[in-house]
Scaffold this motif. Sequence first.
Motif, PDB file in Angstrom:
ATOM      1  N   PRO A  30      23.942  91.204 114.834  1.00 59.49           N
ATOM      2  CA  PRO A  30      25.069  91.969 114.169  1.00 59.49           C
ATOM      3  C   PRO A  30      26.344  91.612 114.202  1.00 59.49           C
ATOM      4  N   TYR A  31      26.314  90.334 114.491  1.00 62.58           N
ATOM      5  CA  TYR A  31      27.812  89.524 114.515  1.00 62.58           C
ATOM      6  C   TYR A  31      27.889  88.538 113.772  1.00 62.58           C
ATOM      7  N   GLY A  32      28.886  87.776 113.529  1.00 60.98           N
ATOM      8  CA  GLY A  32      29.132  86.343 113.010  1.00 60.98           C
ATOM      9  C   GLY A  32      29.122  85.342 114.014  1.00 60.98           C
ATOM     10  N   LYS A  33      29.551  84.129 113.538  1.00 61.46           N
ATOM     11  CA  LYS A  33      29.559  82.880 114.324  1.00 61.46           C
ATOM     12  C   LYS A  33      30.310  83.043 115.645  1.00 61.46           C
ATOM     13  N   LEU A  34      29.787  82.620 116.821  1.00 59.39           N
ATOM     14  CA  LEU A  34      30.455  82.625 118.260  1.00 59.39           C
ATOM     15  C   LEU A  34      30.412  81.312 118.722  1.00 59.39           C
ATOM     16  N   GLY A  35      31.402  81.312 119.761  1.00 60.57           N
ATOM     17  CA  GLY A  35      31.347  79.975 120.552  1.00 60.57           C
ATOM     18  C   GLY A  35      32.251  78.716 120.001  1.00 60.57           C
ATOM     19  N   VAL A  36      32.877  79.167 118.763  1.00 65.75           N
ATOM     20  CA  VAL A  36      33.629  78.152 118.138  1.00 65.75           C
ATOM     21  C   VAL A  36      34.889  78.619 117.682  1.00 65.75           C
ATOM     22  N   ILE A  37      35.926  77.727 117.336  1.00 65.30           N
ATOM     23  CA  ILE A  37      37.147  78.123 116.586  1.00 65.30           C
ATOM     24  C   ILE A  37      37.009  77.542 115.405  1.00 65.30           C
ATOM     25  N   GLU A  38      36.663  78.003 114.350  1.00 65.45           N
ATOM     26  CA  GLU A  38      36.607  77.463 113.027  1.00 65.45           C
ATOM     27  C   GLU A  38      36.635  78.574 111.873  1.00 65.45           C
ATOM     28  N   GLU A  39      37.077  78.435 110.727  1.00 64.22           N
ATOM     29  CA  GLU A  39      37.016  79.261 109.800  1.00 64.22           C
ATOM     30  C   GLU A  39      35.502  79.942 109.580  1.00 64.22           C
ATOM     31  N   GLY A  40      35.748  81.139 109.315  1.00 66.36           N
ATOM     32  CA  GLY A  40      34.646  82.115 109.102  1.00 66.36           C
ATOM     33  C   GLY A  40      33.919  82.602 110.471  1.00 66.36           C
ATOM     34  N   ALA A  41      34.321  82.069 111.444  1.00 64.79           N
ATOM     35  CA  ALA A  41      33.700  82.443 112.861  1.00 64.79           C
ATOM     36  C   ALA A  41      34.467  83.691 113.285  1.00 64.79           C
ATOM     37  N   MET A  42      33.873  84.368 114.371  1.00 62.48           N
ATOM     38  CA  MET A  42      34.502  85.541 114.835  1.00 62.48           C
ATOM     39  C   MET A  42      35.939  85.144 115.776  1.00 62.48           C
ATOM     40  N   ALA A  43      36.729  85.746 115.631  1.00 64.55           N
ATOM     41  CA  ALA A  43      38.200  85.247 116.056  1.00 64.55           C
ATOM     42  C   ALA A  43      38.231  85.729 117.484  1.00 64.55           C
ATOM     43  N   ASP A  44      37.616  84.657 118.338  1.00 66.10           N
ATOM     44  CA  ASP A  44      37.799  85.044 119.632  1.00 66.10           C
ATOM     45  C   ASP A  44      38.359  83.665 120.294  1.00 66.10           C
ATOM     46  N   VAL A  45      39.889  83.939 120.872  1.00 66.44           N
ATOM     47  CA  VAL A  45      40.399  82.792 121.226  1.00 66.44           C
ATOM     48  C   VAL A  45      41.001  83.030 122.576  1.00 66.44           C
ATOM     49  N   LEU A  46      40.870  82.057 123.310  1.00 62.92           N
ATOM     50  CA  LEU A  46      41.687  82.011 124.724  1.00 62.92           C
ATOM     51  C   LEU A  46      42.794  80.845 124.943  1.00 62.92           C
ATOM     52  N   ILE A  47      43.747  81.267 125.486  1.00 64.10           N
ATOM     53  CA  ILE A  47      44.765  80.287 125.599  1.00 64.10           C
ATOM     54  C   ILE A  47      44.644  80.075 127.157  1.00 64.10           C
ATOM     55  N   TYR A  48      44.973  78.739 128.022  1.00 65.64           N
ATOM     56  CA  TYR A  48      45.008  78.838 129.273  1.00 65.64           C
ATOM     57  C   TYR A  48      46.325  77.927 129.432  1.00 65.64           C
ATOM     58  N   ASP A  49      46.800  77.746 130.598  1.00 60.97           N
ATOM     59  CA  ASP A  49      48.235  77.097 130.799  1.00 60.97           C
ATOM     60  C   ASP A  49      47.550  75.728 131.241  1.00 60.97           C
ATOM     61  N   LYS A  50      46.674  75.429 131.571  1.00 56.89           N
ATOM     62  CA  LYS A  50      46.122  74.058 131.942  1.00 56.89           C
ATOM     63  C   LYS A  50      44.788  73.788 131.367  1.00 56.89           C
ATOM     64  N   ASN A  51      44.277  72.611 131.219  1.00 59.01           N
ATOM     65  CA  ASN A  51      43.244  72.290 130.266  1.00 59.01           C
ATOM     66  C   ASN A  51      41.980  72.139 131.118  1.00 59.01           C
ATOM     67  N   PRO A  52      40.949  73.179 130.675  1.00 62.43           N
ATOM     68  CA  PRO A  52      39.786  73.368 131.465  1.00 62.43           C
ATOM     69  C   PRO A  52      38.663  72.041 131.012  1.00 62.43           C
ATOM     70  N   LEU A  53      38.918  71.417 129.959  1.00 62.44           N
ATOM     71  CA  LEU A  53      38.061  70.180 129.595  1.00 62.44           C
ATOM     72  C   LEU A  53      38.270  69.221 130.916  1.00 62.44           C
ATOM     73  N   GLU A  54      39.630  69.202 131.326  1.00 67.68           N
ATOM     74  CA  GLU A  54      39.578  68.330 132.612  1.00 67.68           C
ATOM     75  C   GLU A  54      39.108  68.824 133.917  1.00 67.68           C
ATOM     76  N   ASP A  55      39.245  69.970 134.123  1.00 65.67           N
ATOM     77  CA  ASP A  55      38.870  70.487 135.207  1.00 65.67           C
ATOM     78  C   ASP A  55      38.294  72.060 134.858  1.00 65.67           C
ATOM     79  N   VAL A  56      37.120  72.631 134.948  1.00 60.68           N
ATOM     80  CA  VAL A  56      36.767  73.587 134.582  1.00 60.68           C
ATOM     81  C   VAL A  56      37.094  74.776 135.531  1.00 60.68           C
ATOM     82  N   ALA A  57      37.501  74.291 136.833  1.00 60.71           N
ATOM     83  CA  ALA A  57      37.990  75.362 137.667  1.00 60.71           C
ATOM     84  C   ALA A  57      39.107  76.197 137.263  1.00 60.71           C
TER      85      ALA A  57
END
Length: 369
Positions: free
Chosen positions: A312-339
Amino acid sequence: TPGLIDAHWHCVLALPAGVVINSPTQYVAAVATWEAERLLMRGITTVRDAGGNTAGLKRATDEGYVKGPRIYPSQAVIAQYSGHVDFRNPNFLPKEWSGRADPIEEIGLGMLCNGEQQVLAAARNNLYQGATQVKMAVSGGVISFTDPLYVYEFTENEIEAGVKAATDYGTYVMVHCHSAGPMKRAMKAGVKTLEHISQADEDSIKMAADLGVHVTVSALTAKNISGAYPKGDPRQVKGQLAWDNTGRVMEWIAKYGVTLSHGTDLLDTFENRDLQLADMTCRKEWFSSAEVMIQTTGNAGATVALCGQRNPYGKLGVIEEGAMADVLIYDKNPLEDVAVVEDHENNLKLVIKDGKVYKNTLATVASPA
């Protein structure tokens, strides 16, 4: 980051099982509605519901009456007698022999079936109610009393019946499955995702990789449940077995490149449910923080999208043109530490779902004079 996805959640199981079974369904639904916003505020923008009467909650969320993640409902888990969701009173005859329905069936959490025709009927009924995919239980489970983890549940023909019903509707079957033998049977029958797989062996994991079957492993739940039951309880041994093999399963998944999605399966209390993001930190034992983030975004987005024409929805799990607009902003980088993600109250500054802002604590920057 993209919005986070939990590919194995139960929206209506925040309360202890006895409370869920013995309470009015309106009460259970109201609690699920209240909890939905809590999920969204910690960055979970999508869940794949792995069993429960949640199509109504999905509709209310889609229509804007409820603040919460979008939902991919499975509706009732299809299981056999003496299977994973068989919690009947043993003093009553089966419903086919003038007995009463299982309370699990009455609240829409499970449907007990025997034979291909009953499986077909149950799968079609779930699809009628709005399921985006069909859920079946094909091995024993930890929390059930009458089925050790090694037990094969449903014959290959019965599983194929569920697969046929789902395929006819353009979607797929996901299966509760702990052990290697039932995993292989289910994959031969055509299922697309395997849930838990705590007793998998290397050969069954390689088979999943070869067939492109997706998996979820509820790591933190397995860890916590290993010590949840007292000695002598038949579930105690099963819980310990589930956790003891999880590390090897994760290693084989990494070795063969199986698509692993974040799925938590946390039940019973809000204290347990609030550990949803701690499951991500738990995975650092086997994966890098970047890999865990991929499991919770891109991989999980690909998993929920397996429902194909039923999606029932569009593309999820990515930030790109045409995908569902789901965006989070953290003040630290979870790619360095997912905690960073786990401490959402302090680190998660912006939550956008479907292009709508639900949380924004970003500091405003004054424009230059």
